[in-house]
Scaffold this active site. Structure first.
Site, PDB file in Angstrom:
ATOM      1  N   ASP A  66       7.277  -7.917 -43.104  1.00 41.35           N
ATOM      2  CA  ASP A  66       7.443  -6.116 -43.370  1.00 41.35           C
ATOM      3  C   ASP A  66       8.959  -6.447 -43.842  1.00 41.35           C
ATOM      4  OD1 ASP A  66       7.008  -3.839 -45.126  1.00 41.35           O
ATOM      5  OD2 ASP A  66       7.167  -3.223 -43.441  1.00 41.35           O
TER       6      ASP A  66
ATOM      7  N   HIS B 245       3.655  -6.073 -52.791  1.00 40.94           N
ATOM      8  CA  HIS B 245       4.610  -5.869 -51.641  1.00 40.94           C
ATOM      9  C   HIS B 245       3.202  -6.094 -50.043  1.00 40.94           C
ATOM     10  CE1 HIS B 245       6.393  -5.350 -47.983  1.00 40.94           C
ATOM     11  NE2 HIS B 245       5.890  -3.863 -47.019  1.00 40.94           N
TER      12      HIS B 245
ATOM     13  N   HIS C  69      -0.841  -2.706 -43.801  1.00 46.26           N
ATOM     14  CA  HIS C  69      -0.610  -2.419 -42.891  1.00 46.26           C
ATOM     15  C   HIS C  69       0.929  -0.547 -43.439  1.00 46.26           C
ATOM     16  CE1 HIS C  69       2.775  -4.524 -45.509  1.00 46.26           C
ATOM     17  NE2 HIS C  69       3.628  -3.106 -45.293  1.00 46.26           N
TER      18      HIS C  69
ATOM     19  N   GLU D  74      -0.077   5.078 -43.583  1.00 47.35           N
ATOM     20  CA  GLU D  74       0.925   5.860 -44.297  1.00 47.35           C
ATOM     21  C   GLU D  74       1.008   5.886 -45.123  1.00 47.35           C
ATOM     22  OE1 GLU D  74       5.439   5.052 -43.453  1.00 47.35           O
ATOM     23  OE2 GLU D  74       4.327   3.877 -42.534  1.00 47.35           O
ATOM     24  N   ASP D  75       0.972   5.654 -46.475  1.00 52.13           N
ATOM     25  CA  ASP D  75       0.824   5.457 -47.677  1.00 52.13           C
ATOM     26  C   ASP D  75      -0.267   6.396 -49.142  1.00 52.13           C
ATOM     27  OD1 ASP D  75       3.589   5.201 -47.494  1.00 52.13           O
ATOM     28  OD2 ASP D  75       3.046   3.186 -47.861  1.00 52.13           O
TER      29      ASP D  75
END
Length: 612
Positions: A136, A46, A71, A75-76
């Site tokens: 995205d 991704h 990006h 967050e992950d």
């Protein structure tokens, strides 16, 4: 895919930046190691795909590509913004921070809306973060098939309502179209497939005649030694579906389901208009032109920067064909909008235009309709109208003269009394058409009415009316819609379930019925007249005709009591006059005074109050 990206970028960036891009790729691979997407693919697929869109389709530089790789890292994964800043600098850290959703669970409105605001607020720095987010979202839409139906609906709905309009506003026409169609495909798969089959059938049915039509255009251009591409392009399913919904027509009755594109080469931007008009001139010598079939987006481009010259021509097969004449530069700019020209002044202009829209939306105020207003403000159905001195204003399709007035200035909108549209006197509620010349007449005694809210589309207009009526003192009571009581009449009140009191005439049939069922809710009320509130009444006058009779009746209302007549109907048969007048009064006593004065006018036989 990463190798292709490296090949694309090494043509545009320095060796130092190329090394940073490779480092970002390796860092992202390590950070997302072991993570999988819903499709089962390694998660790194991704961010690499997003970086590829940023690099190839949006043609951005090194830092946006690096940020695209990273990006989702904060967050992950366990890495932080500070980790990003230390390795790749403040600029990349900022871009990644804008892409990172809030995770503390505290939201002004909702998680989704707050994230939209966070992204839009990034334009105070620059516009690149929005472009990375669009990349995205575009890749998420391209791979949406692996998601469960409820997730498909959520992501497709967001895309339809926010991201596609945003892409449109930034002039990213190709991305906007793809997002709309992917959203439609996953929201309404059966309708999407049905319309897709109809489009395919249409392509086969019209292939021969379109081939002949485009061949003839090529011949015309070749005789003039004009270097141009000519091809037919069918509108995508979502565009057709939207037209079907808007008009109520079926597929076969939607006009111009395809367009013929003429894209000419021109090295000199200043000569593009001359060459476009030369092509138009030669084509109208070879084909009949539909009257009023021209739309000129060369001189006045759309708000999103779209430029082209549209004309409708009659083909040999008896069909009107929509033809778009554009330069290669225009087509390129129409596809990638804000990133097409990298000059600092050009990018700044795009940013300022977007900032002005967000300012009009009162972006930082808590508003549950935020996403609806953004979608409406960013979408593409705009019309250009003009002030009498030639200044052009972009308004949404369906806008009224009231919208125009508020766009000029809030004071003009607040006191708008009438409009002159193309020189003709019109109501301020009149819908405007592309190219209209509009002038607004004001009156300090005119103020917004509640029904104005139904006739404004722009956020400026809606925002002003919302504030205007919000600042007014809330009514202490409702008036019965059956008997329409007037101050000074014998009235009674009934307390409703919401605690508000409704005032009725004492002889109102509704009040009598309520008294028999809910007698405990009856209250006495002080229903006093107010100088700024008029109550509509209607009277009927029966009289014997004579010279100046109507003038004398009107003077009783307009001259002696300084009231305005809203409606007047009169008919004279065999010297007997039947006249009905509707006007506003402040009180029942004022109405009685008018009745008394009209009753003694020479020739008047009878005056009846029809409603009050």
């Amino acid at each position: 895919m990463a190798h292709k990206l490296f090949y694309v970028m090494e043509k545009r960036v320095s060796a130092e930046d190329m090394a940073r891009i490779c480092e970002a790729f390796e860092f992202a691979c390590k950070a997302h190691e072991g993570q999988l997407r819903k499709s089962g693919d390694p998660y790194i697929v991704h961010p690499v795909a997003v970086a590829m869109i940023v690099a190839e389709e949006l043609q951005l530089g090194a830092n946006p590509v690096i940020a695209a790789f990273l990006h989702d890292v904060v967050e992950d994964t366990e890495y932080t913004i500070n980790d990003i800043r230390q390795r790749f600098g403040d600029d990349v850290a900022f871009l990644v921070s804008v892409m990172t959703k809030k995770s503390d669970g505290r939201y002004e409105i909702s998680k989704q809306v707050d994230n939209y605001k966070q992204m839009l607020n990034s334009i105070h720095y620059d516009i690149r973060a929005l472009l990375i987010k669009l990349a995205d979202r575009l890749h998420n839409m391209r791979t949406l098939g692996s998601m469960p139906p409820h997730k498909q609906m959520k992501i497709a709905g967001e895309t339809d309502f926010f991201y596609a309009p945003l892409a449109n506003r930034l002039g990213l026409y190709t991305i906007k179209i793809e997002m709309e169609n992917l959203s439609f495909r996953y929201r309404c798969p059966h309708e999407y497939e049905y319309i897709s089959r109809l489009i395919h059938r249409d392509e086969l049915r019209h292939e021969a005649r379109l081939h002949n039509f485009t061949d003839k255009i090529r011949e015309v251009l070749q005789k003039e030694h004009i270097d141009a591409q000519v091809y037919a392009e069918f509108r995508p399913p979502f565009s057709i579906w939207r037209k079907m919904q808007k008009t109520g027509d079926d597929f076969n009755h939607i006009p111009f389901r395809h367009v013929v594109e003429i894209v000419f080469a021109c090295d000199d931007m200043e000569q593009e208009k001359d060459l476009a008009l030369k092509i138009y001139s030669r084509l109208t010598s070879a084909f009949s032109e539909k009257p009023c079939g021209i739309v000129n987006y060369l001189d006045v481009c759309k708000e999103n920067g779209y430029q082209s010259f549209h004309v409708q021509l009659l083909s040999d097969f008896g069909y009107w064909e929509e033809v778009h004449i554009s330069s290669e530069r225009m087509v390129r700019n129409n596809h990638i909008g804000v990133v097409a020209e990298r000059r600092e002044d050009t990018v700044r202009l795009w940013i300022e235009k977007l900032r002005s829209v967000l300012k009009d939306l009162e972006f930082h105020q808590k508003d549950s309709d935020f996403i609806i207003d953004v979608s409406r403000a960013f979408y593409n159905d705009n019309i250009m109208v003009f002030t009498p001195n030639g200044k052009g204003l972009n308004l949404p399709k369906g806008a009224t003269a009231l919208d125009f007035a508020f766009e000029i200035h809030s004071d003009i909108g607040e006191h708008a009394q009438y409009a002159r549209i193309n020189g003709l006197l019109s109501s301020v509620k009149t819908k405007l058409q592309r190219g209209d010349i509009v002038e607004i007449g004001t009156n300090p005694d005119v103020h917004p009415q509640q029904n104005w809210k139904e006739y404004v589309m722009t956020y400026k207009g809606k925002g002003f009316l919302k504030r205007y009526f919000g600042q007014q003192e809330k009514p202490k009571y409702h008036l019965c819609s059956h008997c329409h009581p007037i101050p000074g009449e014998e009235v009674i009140g009934f307390i409703e379930n919401d605690g508000m009191t409704t005032i009725h005439k004492r002889n109102c049939s509704v009040a009598i019925q309520l008294a028999s069922k809910h007698g405990d809710s009856i209250v006495s009320v002080d229903y006093e007249e107010q100088s700024n509130i008029l109550h509509s009444v209607r009277i009927h006058v029966l009289a014997i005709d004579r010279l100046h009779l109507l003038n004398d009746m009107i003077n009783c209302i307009t001259q002696e009591l300084n009231l305005s007549i809203d409606d007047l109907n009169t008919k004279t048969v065999d010297n007997i006059v039947n006249c009905t007048m509707t006007f506003g009064v402040h009180s029942y006593n004022e109405l009685q005074t008018i009745n008394s004065q009209i009753s003694v006018i020479d020739g008047v036989e009878e005056v009846k109050i029809l409603n009050s």
